[in-house]
Design an enzyme around this catalytic site. Structure first.
Site, PDB file in Angstrom:
ATOM      1  N   HIS A 152       0.839  -1.197   0.000  1.00 53.34           N
ATOM      2  CA  HIS A 152       0.000   0.000   0.000  1.00 53.34           C
ATOM      3  C   HIS A 152       0.873   1.246   0.000  1.00 53.34           C
ATOM      4  O   HIS A 152       1.996   1.233   0.493  1.00 53.34           O
ATOM      5  CB  HIS A 152      -0.964   0.012   1.187  1.00 53.34           C
ATOM      6  CG  HIS A 152      -0.304  -0.047   2.531  1.00 53.34           C
ATOM      7  ND1 HIS A 152       0.262  -1.200   3.045  1.00 53.34           N
ATOM      8  CD2 HIS A 152      -0.133   0.900   3.480  1.00 53.34           C
ATOM      9  CE1 HIS A 152       0.745  -0.945   4.254  1.00 53.34           C
ATOM     10  NE2 HIS A 152       0.528   0.325   4.541  1.00 53.34           N
TER      11      HIS A 152
ATOM     12  N   HIS B 256       0.774   5.265   1.136  1.00 54.68           N
ATOM     13  CA  HIS B 256       0.136   6.340   1.891  1.00 54.68           C
ATOM     14  C   HIS B 256       0.244   7.599   1.040  1.00 54.68           C
ATOM     15  O   HIS B 256       1.332   7.924   0.553  1.00 54.68           O
ATOM     16  CB  HIS B 256       0.878   6.599   3.207  1.00 54.68           C
ATOM     17  CG  HIS B 256       0.820   5.462   4.164  1.00 54.68           C
ATOM     18  ND1 HIS B 256      -0.049   5.439   5.229  1.00 54.68           N
ATOM     19  CD2 HIS B 256       1.528   4.307   4.227  1.00 54.68           C
ATOM     20  CE1 HIS B 256       0.128   4.322   5.914  1.00 54.68           C
ATOM     21  NE2 HIS B 256       1.086   3.611   5.325  1.00 54.68           N
TER      22      HIS B 256
END
Length: 144
Positions: free
Chosen positions: A104, A106
């Site tokens: 992932h 941010h």
């Protein structure tokens, strides 16, 4: 030593609809949603739908598609939140600070002179997350 992907991580559960999220963007390969423990106003996460632990094991074609979505969401977050800049962070393995083992990125809107809050484990209230998401979704729609 390679560690296997855990299909029961929190992001996999979000992808399966087992845990709710404040969704910002979704296509056949990607999901973007608000971080429930934001380090700044408008902090969001961008993940692939394919299960991969991190950048060290994600297939290159998935990463290529993912980074294009990260750029799209970064532009929308900056515009929608009226930010002066944007920080993109991606962690790999515990020694580097990774705590959720599904790749992932941010995307964190930033303003001059305002430090990031610590990732304390304190969840933001859902009304605030929705308000920020609405601003980012509006910027996405305006850019479409």
């Amino acid at each position: 030593m390679s560690v296997a992907y855990d299909p029961n991580n929190i992001f996999a559960k979000i992808l399966r609809g087992e845990i709710p999220c404040e969704k910002l963007y979704e296509d056949e390969d990607t999901l973007a949603f608000m971080d429930v423990m934001p380090q700044a106003e408008g902090h969001l996460l961008v993940i692939p739908k394919l299960g991969a632990r991190n950048i060290l094991d994600v297939p290159p074609e998935v990463l290529s598609s993912l980074i294009l979505r990260v750029q799209k969401l970064a532009r929308a977050a900056k515009a929608g939140m009226g930010a002066e800049g944007v920080t993109i962070i991606q962690f790999n393995e515990p020694a580097a600070g990774q705590t959720v083992y599904h790749i992932h990125f941010h995307v964190i809107p930033r303003w001059e002179g305002i430090a990031l809050r610590p990732h304390s484990g304190k969840m933001a209230d859902s009304a605030t997350l929705k308000a920020h998401a609405d601003k980012i979704r509006a910027a996405l729609a305006a850019d479409a």
